[in-house]
Design a protein around this motif. Structure first.
Motif, PDB file in Angstrom:
ATOM      1  N   ILE A   1       0.809  -1.222   0.000  1.00  0.00           N
ATOM      2  CA  ILE A   1       0.000   0.000   0.000  1.00  0.00           C
ATOM      3  C   ILE A   1       0.847   1.278   0.000  1.00  0.00           C
ATOM      4  CG2 ILE A   1      -1.735   1.300   1.272  1.00  0.00           C
ATOM      5  CD1 ILE A   1      -2.751  -1.390   2.359  1.00  0.00           C
ATOM      6  N   ARG A   2       1.853   1.330   0.880  1.00  0.00           N
ATOM      7  CA  ARG A   2       2.638   2.570   1.018  1.00  0.00           C
ATOM      8  C   ARG A   2       3.229   2.995  -0.320  1.00  0.00           C
ATOM      9  NH1 ARG A   2       6.196   1.878   5.562  1.00  0.00           N
ATOM     10  NH2 ARG A   2       4.429   2.532   6.787  1.00  0.00           N
ATOM     11  N   ARG A   3       3.158   4.268  -0.563  1.00  0.00           N
ATOM     12  CA  ARG A   3       3.659   4.911  -1.777  1.00  0.00           C
ATOM     13  C   ARG A   3       2.888   4.488  -3.034  1.00  0.00           C
ATOM     14  NH1 ARG A   3       8.405   3.956   1.187  1.00  0.00           N
ATOM     15  NH2 ARG A   3       9.345   5.881   1.904  1.00  0.00           N
ATOM     16  N   GLY A   4       1.773   3.818  -2.818  1.00  0.00           N
ATOM     17  CA  GLY A   4       0.939   3.436  -3.961  1.00  0.00           C
ATOM     18  C   GLY A   4       0.019   4.580  -4.362  1.00  0.00           C
ATOM     19  N   THR A   5      -0.426   4.529  -5.588  1.00  0.00           N
ATOM     20  CA  THR A   5      -1.408   5.491  -6.073  1.00  0.00           C
ATOM     21  C   THR A   5      -2.647   4.700  -6.454  1.00  0.00           C
ATOM     22  OG1 THR A   5       0.347   6.901  -6.922  1.00  0.00           O
ATOM     23  CG2 THR A   5      -1.861   7.263  -7.812  1.00  0.00           C
ATOM     24  N   PHE A   6      -3.771   5.055  -5.869  1.00  0.00           N
ATOM     25  CA  PHE A   6      -5.000   4.312  -6.083  1.00  0.00           C
ATOM     26  C   PHE A   6      -6.072   5.283  -6.570  1.00  0.00           C
ATOM     27  CE2 PHE A   6      -2.490   2.472  -2.656  1.00  0.00           C
ATOM     28  CZ  PHE A   6      -2.214   1.216  -3.201  1.00  0.00           C
ATOM     29  N   ALA A   7      -6.602   5.020  -7.731  1.00  0.00           N
ATOM     30  CA  ALA A   7      -7.562   5.923  -8.371  1.00  0.00           C
ATOM     31  C   ALA A   7      -8.909   5.954  -7.655  1.00  0.00           C
ATOM     32  CB  ALA A   7      -7.751   5.537  -9.834  1.00  0.00           C
ATOM     33  N   SER A   8      -9.180   4.917  -6.866  1.00  0.00           N
ATOM     34  CA  SER A   8     -10.456   4.860  -6.153  1.00  0.00           C
ATOM     35  C   SER A   8     -10.329   3.889  -4.986  1.00  0.00           C
ATOM     36  CB  SER A   8     -11.577   4.396  -7.092  1.00  0.00           C
ATOM     37  OG  SER A   8     -11.381   3.031  -7.427  1.00  0.00           O
ATOM     38  N   VAL A   9     -11.319   3.905  -4.114  1.00  0.00           N
ATOM     39  CA  VAL A   9     -11.352   2.959  -3.007  1.00  0.00           C
ATOM     40  C   VAL A   9     -11.421   1.537  -3.554  1.00  0.00           C
ATOM     41  CG1 VAL A   9     -12.701   2.167  -1.027  1.00  0.00           C
ATOM     42  CG2 VAL A   9     -12.364   4.624  -1.400  1.00  0.00           C
ATOM     43  N   ASN A  10     -12.176   1.342  -4.617  1.00  0.00           N
ATOM     44  CA  ASN A  10     -12.290  -0.003  -5.202  1.00  0.00           C
ATOM     45  C   ASN A  10     -10.942  -0.519  -5.697  1.00  0.00           C
ATOM     46  OD1 ASN A  10     -15.016  -0.319  -4.661  1.00  0.00           O
ATOM     47  ND2 ASN A  10     -15.650   0.584  -6.602  1.00  0.00           N
ATOM     48  N   VAL A  11     -10.136   0.371  -6.275  1.00  0.00           N
ATOM     49  CA  VAL A  11      -8.801  -0.040  -6.740  1.00  0.00           C
ATOM     50  C   VAL A  11      -7.941  -0.439  -5.540  1.00  0.00           C
ATOM     51  CG1 VAL A  11      -6.690   0.763  -7.875  1.00  0.00           C
ATOM     52  CG2 VAL A  11      -8.923   1.355  -8.837  1.00  0.00           C
ATOM     53  N   LEU A  12      -8.030   0.338  -4.454  1.00  0.00           N
ATOM     54  CA  LEU A  12      -7.287   0.007  -3.235  1.00  0.00           C
ATOM     55  C   LEU A  12      -7.748  -1.338  -2.677  1.00  0.00           C
ATOM     56  CD1 LEU A  12      -5.373   0.625  -0.865  1.00  0.00           C
ATOM     57  CD2 LEU A  12      -7.231   1.978   0.151  1.00  0.00           C
TER      58      LEU A  12
END
Length: 122
Positions: free
Chosen positions: A64-75
């Motif tokens: 997760i850390r330093r990740g880029t997630f376009a939406s909660v669903n992507v996360l």
């Protein structure tokens, strides 16, 4: 004292583990003088919580850390994919510290807390 002072007059609830330093006579006396401060302890034998915290730390660092997630669903998808991969090769956590090492740390903490309480009561 520093944590409580800004909240004078308000109910304060503190969650702690069952470390014996949290229930010394000095701490009990301090709590008696501060009836708006309430200690709540995690259940005895809940050391598994430490292992869960370790696992969440691994998940955070590796996925997760330093990740880029376009939406909660992507996360959510990222987390689920990580869990699936983790579970495909899962191994149990094992304690690597001996009882003697743990007890030595507890004694050190007890000594430091007593010194801290003595210094704060001056």
């Amino acid at each position: 004292k520093k944590a409580v002072k800004p909240h004078t007059g308000k109910e304060i609830h503190v969650v702690l583990d069952n470390l014996s330093t949290h229930t010394t006579p000095e701490v009990k006396a301090w709590l008696a003088g501060h009836p708006h401060v309430h200690f709540h302890f995690t259940p005895v034998g809940s050391s598994w919580i430490n292992q869960v915290e370790t696992w969440f730390g691994i998940l955070t660092r590796q996925s997760i850390r330093r990740g880029t997630f376009a939406s909660v669903n992507v996360l959510i998808t990222q987390i689920r994919n990580y869990i699936d991969t983790w579970n495909s090769e899962a191994k149990p956590f094992t304690w690597t510290t001996t009882a003697e090492e743990i007890l030595a740390k507890v004694r050190l903490i007890q000594t430091n807390v007593k010194k801290l309480l003595a210094n704060n009561s001056k």
